[in-house]
Structures are given as C-alpha cells and as structure tokens.
Design an enzyme around this catalytic site. Structure first.
Site, PDB file in Angstrom:
ATOM      1  CD  GLU A 292      59.427  36.529  12.920  1.00 45.36           C
ATOM      2  OE1 GLU A 292      58.523  35.726  12.160  1.00 45.36           O
ATOM      3  OE2 GLU A 292      60.024  36.164  13.766  1.00 45.36           O
TER       4      GLU A 292
ATOM      5  CD  GLU B  95      54.149  29.153   7.510  1.00 48.67           C
ATOM      6  OE1 GLU B  95      53.060  29.375   7.576  1.00 48.67           O
ATOM      7  OE2 GLU B  95      54.675  29.372   6.314  1.00 48.67           O
TER       8      GLU B  95
END
Lengths: 227, 227
Positions: free
Chosen positions: B74, B123
């Site tokens: 991430e 994101e």
DNA sequence: ATAATAGTGTCTATGAGACAGTATAGC
DNA sequence: GCTATACTGTCTCATAGACACTATTAT
C-alpha cells in the site's frame, strides 16, 4: 483495499481459513500468592502439560461472547473482569492446525472461585504463577510465553489503573488490599504511602474485623466515583 | 481443553470459519499535523468512504508477515515501526462476511513517505487524524472507532516510551522533536523541561541547521543505549 | 540594532519514599 | 503489663512545571 483486491484475496483465502480461539488467563490471589486457573492436558499434543482454558470462536459469536462462554464452561463463573491481552499468530502454535489465539486476561477474587470449587465441571486447578513460569515447568503450546506477557501487563496495569480491586471482595481491609498490591507488584510497600494513594479510591464502612489477635482493621468499599 | 472437546469444536467450526485480516494504521507527522495513510473506497460497501489499508492473512503467513506485506503493497515502505493494537471481532463489522481484524499501529517519518510518493501503487492519501475523527467525516466499517482507539494509545505510549522517535529521521533538531511530541500529546511543552527529559535519549552530532532566519539548531541522533 | 528562534539557569510545587510514633485488639 | 498488627504525622528527595534570562543567525 478496493473490492477487486478484496475478492481476489477472499477467493484464495476461501480454500483454507485458519481457526480462531480465545485463550483465557484467569488470575486470582490465594494463599498469599498469585495463581492461575490451569488445566492439565489429558491427551496429545502436550499430554500431561499444563495449559490455559480456551474455546474456539464460533462464526456467529463475538470474541467477548466466546470469552464469557469459555469462562463459564471452565470455571462456572459469570460477570468477572476481563480484558483483551494480545493476539498470537505464529504458524506452529498448535501442531495439528493453524489456530489464531486471541488471549484474554481475567481476574477473580478467590472467594468467588472457592464457592464454585465443589461443583466444578472441568479439570481446572490453581497453580502459582511463579511456579508456572519457573524452569521446572514446561507449559503446552506457546502458553508460557503468553503467561509471561500477561504477568508483565498485569504488573504494569496495577501501577496506573484500579485493576487490583478486581481481586478483592466487595468489602475488604486496607492491609488486605495492600497485600494484593504487593503480590501483583512483587515488592513491599509502605503503609503510609499506600494509604495516601488508595484513599481517594475507597470509602469506609462501619464494619470491622472481629476476633483478631491484634487491633482489628476497618472494612472499606470501592468508591463509586470518577475513574 | 482436552482433545475430545477440541475435536468436537473443530468439527463444528470446520463448516464455516471466519476470515482474518490485518488493518494498518500508518501515522506520520506532516505540515505540523498528525496524519494517517488512508484509502478512499472505490466500490461498495462504503463506496467513497475513507478507510485504512489492510490485507487478509494467508493460512501460511504470520500476522507480522501479513503486516509487512500490506505496508509494502500500500505504501511501498519496508522496515518501519509497527506494533499490534487490538483485535476487533464484532459480527457486523463487514456486511459481506465475518472478518476478524487484527489492527496494527505503524509510524513513519514523513521524509520516507514523500520519497515513495511518486511511485505509489495504490490510491493512498494522507488525511489529518483530527479531520478523520471529526463529525464531518464518516469512515468505512468500524474504522472510526479503531482510529479513536489508536489515537489514544499513541498519546499514552508517547508519555512512557520512546515511540515518538519513530516519526523523525535519523538526525533531527530538538525543536523539531519537541514539535512532534507536542502534536502527539496535543499540548504545548516547556523547552527546558522537554530537554531535561529527552537529554539522556539523544546524542549531539557536529551538524547544525543552515540558512535559517534565526539562530540555527543543532542536530541530534537517537542514543543507542538502554531502553 | 531588530526580529526571530535556540538554548540555559533556577525557583517552586507535587508526589513518592522513608521512618518514627501512637492506637487497640487478645492474652 | 506484653505482643502483634492497625493506623497517623511528618521529613526528605526526586521529578514535573514554570518562567526569566542569554546566545546566535539573517536582515
């Protein structure tokens, strides 16, 4: 995580999921010693070794519900204090299968335990925590490591919370409460300083000890107020 | 638990087991504010809501391995500080299925995050923790409750550990470190007292700030010694 | 010199620790 | 009276908090 990633991971995890259990570390003070509710394992693995009680968490059951059920099944007790300790996820914790263990620390005044001793369902027994942590004893699974962790946490929380009160009955003398603190902290305390610290947390009752060989002590109750 | 009970429970649990995930609360201090690495959900449930990154724990993977994998996926980061926070087991946490979440608190100096900002895979975005906790924002799942819990834990651990050092680069000035403490504790500190407390934890370097509009500050490093 | 922030010296208030003394039960 | 433990008063010392002062950079 977006749903694509989610479904990908869910699909693969669907093939094999781990089991989830709660392990219960139920502490009490008896015979001037910190003790733990312990089970001697009757079958392999770790046959004859000491371990904590524990239950699997059902799919329709919260962790807290599993804890309450486990404590009830193993000790007959209800409504005692407990808090989450730590979650243990090593691969080889149990040689039979992958089990994730969410451990809980519980405290009970010895009077409550003694009350149910006669009608106890499972083969639980109290062992001194010092004994369980000594080199003489090997515990089942990773239970010794977990117990060591719990012992530390308990010591720390005694310093900055009122957790020790969970080990005394509703009415208690200050010398008795002090002894509980000393056992949990594993050191002697000065009467004066202890009482100064504890004074705002308790209220006097009008009862006193009887038939002591010396000056009797007043009974106190836990104060209801703040904190 | 004896093996009979074990097998009984294992048999019934075999029919349906819950999934286990790790949720990652990655904190940093940027723009004089405590911030969290956050994802805006692109699909239902909770489409458009903010949430933490997280991954499912594979059957052959420890919790810590899953955490490292999740952080890497991430944010691209490796080797940052993390510790277990709490395990959340409510039944309706995720409307799709039963998911047990083991949450982890991670800390990273903002410089490390900025470095990977260009090549970031997913994101992720930084949001102010105060903003995420405000009434204006609704977070996905039970993430607001978890964030609140993490914020408290962080504040407490700053008081009695050296955890704040995980948010500064290897070399730092004392005014900067003090600002980190102030943001984490959410209160102003006195320079003198702060320095007295921090002095045994740091060692002076021979470097100083340059091109400041005022008296430049010395750089320090974390002391290697005890604790 | 001025503005701005870095860094120091020191007083005070609070709380933990230590110890000496007094009180009250049984015998 | 003696012994044993309950309970109290008070000194000391370490630490947290507060504030006034000096130092060094750029302009």
């Amino acid at each position: 995580m977006d749903d694509k990633t989610f479904l990908q991971q869910y699909d693969s995890s669907k093939f094999e999921k781990m089991s989830v259990a709660v392990d219960l570390l139920v502490f009490t003070v008896a015979d001037d010693t910190l003790k733990l509710v312990t089970i001697k394992r009757a079958e392999p693995p770790f046959e004859g070794f000491l371990s904590f009680p524990g239950v699997f968490v059902n799919i329709g059951e919260t962790l807290e519900e599993a804890v309450r059920r486990g404590i009830k099944e193993e000790t007959g007790l209800e409504g005692i204090y407990f808090e989450q300790l730590y979650t243990w996820g090593d691969l080889d914790r149990d040689p039979r299968m992958r089990i994730l263990s969410v451990s809980y620390l519980a405290l009970v005044p010895v009077e409550k335990l003694k009350f149910i001793a006669g009608e106890r369902v499972s083969e639980t027994k109290l062992y001194s925590v010092d004994y369980l942590l000594s080199k003489k004893v090997e515990m089942a699974f990773d239970h010794k490591k977990i117990l060591k962790y719990a012992r530390e946490r308990l010591k720390n929380k005694v310093e900055y919370t009122k957790i020790a009160f969970e080990l005394v009955p509703e009415e208690f003398t200050l010398p008795y409460l002090q002894r509980i603190y000393e056992i949990l902290l594993d050191k002697k305390l000065y009467k004066t300083n202890f009482r100064k610290k504890i004074e705002p947390m308790v209220v006097e009752t009008d009862k006193m000890e009887t038939s002591t060989k010396h000056r009797p002590s007043k009974f106190y109750k836990r104060a209801k107020n703040i904190g």
